[in-house]
Scaffold this active site. Structure first.
Site, PDB file in Angstrom:
ATOM      1  NE  ARG A 120      -2.806  -0.131   3.428  1.00 53.18           N
ATOM      2  CZ  ARG A 120      -3.621   0.332   4.337  1.00 53.18           C
ATOM      3  NH1 ARG A 120      -4.992  -0.001   3.982  1.00 53.18           N
ATOM      4  NH2 ARG A 120      -3.325   0.913   5.648  1.00 53.18           N
ATOM      5  CB  THR A 124      -3.157   6.906  -2.316  1.00 53.69           C
ATOM      6  OG1 THR A 124      -2.134   5.819  -2.473  1.00 53.69           O
ATOM      7  CG2 THR A 124      -2.426   8.117  -2.840  1.00 53.69           C
ATOM      8  CG  ASP A 215       2.311  -2.029   9.039  1.00 54.28           C
ATOM      9  OD1 ASP A 215       2.772  -3.279   8.902  1.00 54.28           O
ATOM     10  OD2 ASP A 215       2.459  -1.153   8.440  1.00 54.28           O
ATOM     11  CG  ASP A 218       6.161  -2.103  10.146  1.00 51.83           C
ATOM     12  OD1 ASP A 218       6.352  -2.515   9.058  1.00 51.83           O
ATOM     13  OD2 ASP A 218       5.508  -0.867  10.109  1.00 51.83           O
TER      14      ASP A 218
HETATM   15  C1  PRP Z   1      -0.812  -4.509   4.576  1.00 50.81           C
HETATM   16  C2  PRP Z   1      -1.519  -5.896   4.770  1.00 50.81           C
HETATM   17  C3  PRP Z   1      -2.516  -5.853   3.707  1.00 50.81           C
HETATM   18  C4  PRP Z   1      -2.725  -4.796   3.239  1.00 50.81           C
HETATM   19  C5  PRP Z   1      -4.219  -4.473   3.664  1.00 50.81           C
HETATM   20  O1  PRP Z   1      -0.171  -4.685   3.657  1.00 50.81           O
HETATM   21  O2  PRP Z   1      -0.828  -6.807   4.938  1.00 50.81           O
HETATM   22  O3  PRP Z   1      -1.744  -6.803   2.312  1.00 50.81           O
HETATM   23  O4  PRP Z   1      -1.926  -3.671   3.796  1.00 50.81           O
HETATM   24  O5  PRP Z   1      -4.850  -3.349   3.196  1.00 50.81           O
HETATM   25  P1  PRP Z   1      -6.022  -2.985   2.027  1.00 50.81           P
HETATM   26  O6  PRP Z   1      -6.872  -3.838   2.433  1.00 50.81           O
HETATM   27  O7  PRP Z   1      -6.224  -1.582   2.560  1.00 50.81           O
HETATM   28  O8  PRP Z   1      -5.323  -3.131   0.734  1.00 50.81           O
HETATM   29  P2  PRP Z   1       1.181  -3.761   3.200  1.00 50.81           P
HETATM   30  O9  PRP Z   1       0.551  -2.774   1.965  1.00 50.81           O
HETATM   31  O10 PRP Z   1       1.359  -2.649   4.430  1.00 50.81           O
HETATM   32  O11 PRP Z   1       2.547  -4.460   3.015  1.00 50.81           O
HETATM   33  P3  PRP Z   1       3.137  -5.400   3.798  1.00 50.81           P
HETATM   34  O12 PRP Z   1       2.452  -6.715   4.099  1.00 50.81           O
HETATM   35  O13 PRP Z   1       4.484  -5.562   2.956  1.00 50.81           O
HETATM   36  O14 PRP Z   1       3.543  -4.591   5.193  1.00 50.81           O
HETATM   37  N1  URA Z   2      -2.439  -3.002   7.143  1.00 49.38           N
HETATM   38  C1  URA Z   2      -1.890  -3.289   8.329  1.00 49.38           C
HETATM   39  O1  URA Z   2      -1.047  -4.076   8.539  1.00 49.38           O
HETATM   40  N2  URA Z   2      -2.951  -2.951   9.392  1.00 49.38           N
HETATM   41  C2  URA Z   2      -4.002  -2.236   9.119  1.00 49.38           C
HETATM   42  O2  URA Z   2      -4.772  -1.686  10.147  1.00 49.38           O
HETATM   43  C3  URA Z   2      -4.297  -1.936   7.841  1.00 49.38           C
HETATM   44  C4  URA Z   2      -3.406  -2.334   6.613  1.00 49.38           C
END
Ligand code: PRP
Ligand code: URA
Length: 223
Positions: A120, A124, A215, A218
């Site tokens: 993400r 945005t 997150d 993280d």
């Molecule tokens: C997080 C999570 C999902 C996404 C959900 O990933 O693991 O993949 O956000 O959000 P959405 O429903 O609004 O699309 P992130 O983009 O933070 O990447 P990561 O898993 O690499 O931390």
């Molecule tokens: N991705 C995350 O890891 N946590 C949230 O709450 C939303 C998106």
């Protein structure tokens, strides 16, 4: 006369009738989730808890897997049991989805794994695709895993990729879902059942889930 395709604007009666959201009701699930939500939980425990709740979700999402009869010899006599009819494919949305894959490897006899890399944008909250590697999906149960269903953009994109590769029998698993994410999934992929550890209250202005757990990626990797 109108059958099941009677239309209400975008929605059809058929789509409206297929809105499967299953929220985990096992008390162990609630226990594990509470510790996952706790901000003092460190990455090592967070990973162990992710494994545990993903296993519970995996069992729920595979209750209806097809099986076939198999005749075997016990040490006592011949008997007929049942074995799983076909392998499953787990598709992990990188990176946080990796925290949900291991219970499938440890529990199911024949598992292949695909990856969809999505991240993400911090401003945005729109997910950008950076990687996609999927095994053959035709004729398989495809279980897409991502712990957080927030706006639903990542899940929708991943399932688009799964469908484009021939996946038809698709299930989506998450640990925490938001109402907004569930609504988008039900709008775009209404036939895909969602299994969630919890359905939370809402998204905040930055599109994070409330109460949520922060997150996930993280916290899983200590970044
Ligand atoms: C997080 C999570 C999902 C996404 C959900 O990933 O693991 O993949 O956000 O959000 P959405 O429903 O609004 O699309 P992130 O983009 O933070 O990447 P990561 O898993 O690499 O931390
Ligand atoms: N991705 C995350 O890891 N946590 C949230 O709450 C939303 C998106």
């Amino acid at each position: 006369m109108f059958g099941l395709s009677l239309a209400f604007g975008y929605w059809s009666l058929e789509k409206f009738l297929r809105m499967p959201l299953h929220v985990l009701s096992h008390p162990l699930g609630a226990h594990v989730l509470t510790h996952l939500r706790d901000k003092t939980t460190k990455p090592a425990l967070f990973r162990a808890l992710s494994y545990q709740i993903s296993l519970l979700l995996a069992l729920e999402a595979t209750r209806d897997l097809a099986s076939v009869e198999k005749t075997i010899e016990t040490p006592m006599e011949t008997t007929t049991g049942h074995v799983l009819a076909k392998p499953i494919v787990v598709v992990s949305i990188l990176r946080a989805g990796l925290g949900m894959v291991q219970p499938f490897h440890d529990t199911f006899p024949d598992v292949s794994v695909g990856y969809v890399g999505l991240e993400r944008d911090h401003l945005t909250a729109v997910a950008r695709s950076y990687y996609c590697k999927l095994p053959p999906l035709a004729g398989k149960r495809v279980i897409v895993v991502d712990p957080m269903l927030a706006t639903g953009g990542s899940a929708v994109q991943a399932i688009d990729a799964v469908k484009a590769t021939g996946g038809k029998e698709i299930v989506f698993l998450c640990i925490v879902a938001s109402p907004e994410g569930v609504a988008l999934m039900q709008q775009v992929h209404p036939e895909v059942p969602i299994h969630a550890g919890a359905l939370d209250r809402q998204l905040n202005a930055k599109k994070y889930i409330l109460p949520g757990l922060g997150d996930f990626g993280d916290r899983l990797y200590g970044t």
